[in-house]
Scaffold this motif. Structure first.
Motif, mmCIF file in Angstrom:
data_model
loop_
_atom_site.group_PDB
_atom_site.id
_atom_site.type_symbol
_atom_site.label_atom_id
_atom_site.label_comp_id
_atom_site.label_asym_id
_atom_site.label_seq_id
_atom_site.Cartn_x
_atom_site.Cartn_y
_atom_site.Cartn_z
ATOM 1 N N ILE A 178 -1.618 -11.284 1.665
ATOM 2 C CA ILE A 178 -0.556 -10.487 2.219
ATOM 3 C C ILE A 178 -0.765 -9.007 2.115
ATOM 4 C CG2 ILE A 178 1.841 -10.023 2.006
ATOM 5 C CD1 ILE A 178 2.474 -12.890 1.163
ATOM 6 N N GLY A 179 -0.832 -8.183 2.841
ATOM 7 C CA GLY A 179 -0.671 -6.694 2.777
ATOM 8 C C GLY A 179 0.345 -6.017 3.385
ATOM 9 N N PRO B 135 -10.092 -5.677 2.928
ATOM 10 C CA PRO B 135 -11.214 -5.219 3.741
ATOM 11 C C PRO B 135 -10.990 -4.852 5.139
ATOM 12 C CG PRO B 135 -10.998 -7.654 3.472
ATOM 13 C CD PRO B 135 -10.004 -6.824 2.582
ATOM 14 N N PHE B 136 -9.849 -5.273 5.858
ATOM 15 C CA PHE B 136 -9.199 -4.773 7.049
ATOM 16 C C PHE B 136 -8.457 -3.728 7.115
ATOM 17 C CE2 PHE B 136 -9.187 -9.218 6.070
ATOM 18 C CZ PHE B 136 -10.556 -9.644 6.780
ATOM 19 N N GLY B 137 -8.021 -2.898 6.126
ATOM 20 C CA GLY B 137 -7.171 -1.880 5.970
ATOM 21 C C GLY B 137 -7.605 -0.322 5.799
ATOM 22 N N ALA B 138 -7.152 0.523 5.998
ATOM 23 C CA ALA B 138 -7.468 1.924 5.264
ATOM 24 C C ALA B 138 -7.972 1.946 4.031
ATOM 25 C CB ALA B 138 -6.339 3.025 5.602
ATOM 26 N N ASP B 139 -8.779 3.163 3.636
ATOM 27 C CA ASP B 139 -8.997 3.179 2.390
ATOM 28 C C ASP B 139 -7.902 3.118 1.408
ATOM 29 O OD1 ASP B 139 -11.741 3.576 3.344
ATOM 30 O OD2 ASP B 139 -11.435 5.699 3.243
ATOM 31 N N GLY B 140 -8.049 2.445 0.344
ATOM 32 C CA GLY B 140 -6.896 2.186 -0.685
ATOM 33 C C GLY B 140 -6.061 1.378 -0.415
ATOM 34 N N ALA B 141 -5.842 0.689 0.760
ATOM 35 C CA ALA B 141 -4.859 -0.359 1.011
ATOM 36 C C ALA B 141 -5.517 -1.838 0.151
ATOM 37 C CB ALA B 141 -5.238 -0.667 2.741
ATOM 38 N N ARG B 142 -4.401 -2.535 -0.195
ATOM 39 C CA ARG B 142 -4.738 -3.735 -0.906
ATOM 40 C C ARG B 142 -3.973 -4.956 -0.247
ATOM 41 N NH1 ARG B 142 -1.470 -2.984 -6.003
ATOM 42 N NH2 ARG B 142 0.021 -2.082 -4.263
ATOM 43 N N LEU B 143 -4.436 -6.215 -0.570
ATOM 44 C CA LEU B 143 -3.984 -7.324 -0.327
ATOM 45 C C LEU B 143 -3.684 -8.100 -1.519
ATOM 46 C CD1 LEU B 143 -6.411 -8.566 2.455
ATOM 47 C CD2 LEU B 143 -4.331 -7.641 2.800
ATOM 48 N N TYR B 144 -2.611 -8.863 -1.342
ATOM 49 C CA TYR B 144 -2.292 -9.925 -2.641
ATOM 50 C C TYR B 144 -2.601 -11.166 -2.348
ATOM 51 C CZ TYR B 144 0.262 -12.566 -5.749
ATOM 52 O OH TYR B 144 0.688 -13.735 -6.679
#
Length: 474
Positions: free
Chosen positions: A316-317, A340-349
């Motif tokens: 989940i992001g 890996p699919f988002g902007a720089d610094g974005a995270r997934l749980y």
């Protein structure tokens, strides 16, 4: 609303004078009452973050949570003070008794800007190491959650929402804050009423409650009490979440109300991350799709997107992600991973839940990728219970599993060790150190735990318990 706001402002001004501000954690241990609502609002108005401390939790657990959080102030009541005496001693925190509210402080709103990244609350969940871990939830995540819940399932000024859930369970955020941010009403059930289906049904009917959120276990408690269906208005909303919704219960809920929602989400992504309005004709309840500003990914073991219909782990992001775990940087890095699919610094749980996408874009829940389970709506790391069992004298090894027994999902503990071990005594030893929902209903003593060929515990080979609360197997 004016009275509630003024009382919260007075307490908030005292808290600010006491040094409560951005990211300062304040413990809350209060009976479910107007005072609890005043304290919640006051902590947020002062800029602090609230830490729910359920008086029903074991004293040892409360002491750990208060000490680990670093909270130096506890808002509580005289009747609960003895319960928190050990926690106050070990943490060095100060206690304010709110039974008789001080008239000191300004009634006016405080001049304070809250940043979206500031902490709104820290809530502790079960931990695999034997100790609970604190999840740091941001203001921005909470406001995003409330804004999207206001759209679906929706809220109106004439709604009356049942406040049923303990503050220590994060779904209370919806029950308390959603109505108050939209001019609606909260009908607050106290601790006694929350466990009495007859009292709850009477309260719903008496106050004209139009929205109820509960776990499937709580819904079964209400529906099994009697066959009446007139206690909830026909146009009321029914919300179910916190554990898997069984098809038979889904059918009963859709017969009760024209609008039934199945909700899903871990604490780390702020209450609910997916929602699905049930159709009476559905044979199997779905997780549905993401709430606003939220992304749901089903990924394989290499973090590649799994094709439609293929099972993978759910990540989940989006705006709902918590900061991470309080003072647990390594665990935060393990569970909150780069997107890996988002902007720089974005995270997934990484949720640990297994899911798959259907061709129509709806998400199916398949099971768990690890040994984390949900019992009565509470997410439980079985490793925490296993660690507590291994602490007991004479226990060599332990394992805990969730089983369907007598029509309900229950925890069963298995231990090996000295011949003198007794299951009933081991179970009793867990009562003072674990919440009641984490205490296994049965503990079995085995000569040794069954192992797989690679030396791991073979959970599938564990014997099925009978109806006794504890037993010895040979």
């Amino acid at each position: 609303y004016g009275e509630l706001n003024a009382r919260a402002n007075r307490l908030a001004s005292r808290l600010r004078t006491h040094g409560i501000g951005t990211d300062v954690v304040v413990g809350l241990a209060l009976e479910r009452s107007i005072t609890m609502m005043v304290a919640l609002l006051a902590v947020l108005k002062a800029g602090g973050a609230y830490l729910p401390l359920d008086p029903d939790y074991p004293a040892e657990r409360l002491a750990h949570m208060l000490g680990d959080s670093g909270a130096k102030l506890l808002l509580t009541q005289a009747a609960l003070l003895d319960r928190f005496a050990p926690a106050l001693r070990t943490s060095g925190a100060e206690a304010w008794l709110l039974d008789t509210e001080s008239g000191d402080g300004d009634d006016a709103n405080l001049d304070l800007e809250i940043h979206p990244e500031s902490l709104a609350y820290v809530i502790y969940t079960s931990g695999s190491t034997g100790l609970p871990k604190g999840v740091m939830v941001r203001h921005g995540a909470v406001t995003n959650f409330l804004a999207t819940m206001a759209e679906q399932p929706g809220i109106a000024r004439d709604d009356r929402v049942l406040g049923l859930t303990s503050l220590s369970f994060d779904i209370a955020v919806l029950e308390l804050w959603l109505p108050l941010t939209h001019g609606a009403q909260v009908v607050l059930a106290d601790r006694t009423a929350a466990h009495d289906p007859a009292v709850l049904k009477a309260m719903v009917a008496r106050h004209g409650v139009t929205m109820i959120q509960a776990t499937p276990s709580s819904w079964r408690m209400l529906l099994d009490h009697d066959e009446t269906t007139d206690w909830l208005p026909g146009d009321g909303r029914v919300l179910s979440g916190g554990e898997a919704l069984a098809p038979d219960l889904a059918r009963r809920l859709t017969a009760l109300s024209r609008e039934v929602w199945n909700l899903y989400g871990p604490t780390e992504t702020t209450v609910w991350s997916a929602r699905h309005r049930l159709d009476a004709a559905e044979s199997q309840p779905m997780l549905g799709g993401p709430i606003g500003n939220t992304t749901l990914y089903v990924l394989d073991g290499h973090l590649n997107l799994a094709p439609v219909g293929v099972t993978g782990e759910l990540f989940i992001g989006g705006a709902g992600l918590a900061r991470g775990y309080w003072q647990r940087a390594s665990l935060s890095a393990e569970r909150f991973v780069p997107d890996p699919f988002g902007a720089d610094g974005a995270r997934l749980y990484r949720t640990g839940d297994l899911a798959r996408w259907r061709a129509d874009g709806v998400l199916d829940h398949v099971g768990r990728a690890d040994h984390q389970v949900k019992i009565r709506g509470h997410r439980i790391e079985l490793g925490e219970i296993e660690a507590r069992l291994r602490e007991q004298p004479g226990v060599r090894d332990s394992v805990v599993v969730a089983r369907e027994l007598g029509g309900s999902r229950q925890l069963v503990g298995y231990v090996s060790g000295e011949d003198a071990l007794d299951g009933a005594s081991l179970r009793a030893a867990l009562v003072p150190v674990l919440p009641d929902y984490m205490v296994p209903s049965r503990v079995m003593v085995l000569p040794q735990l069954p192992l797989t060929p690679n030396g791991k515990i073979d959970r599938k080979a564990l014997p099925q318990p009978d109806a006794r609360p504890s037993e010895r197997a040979r």
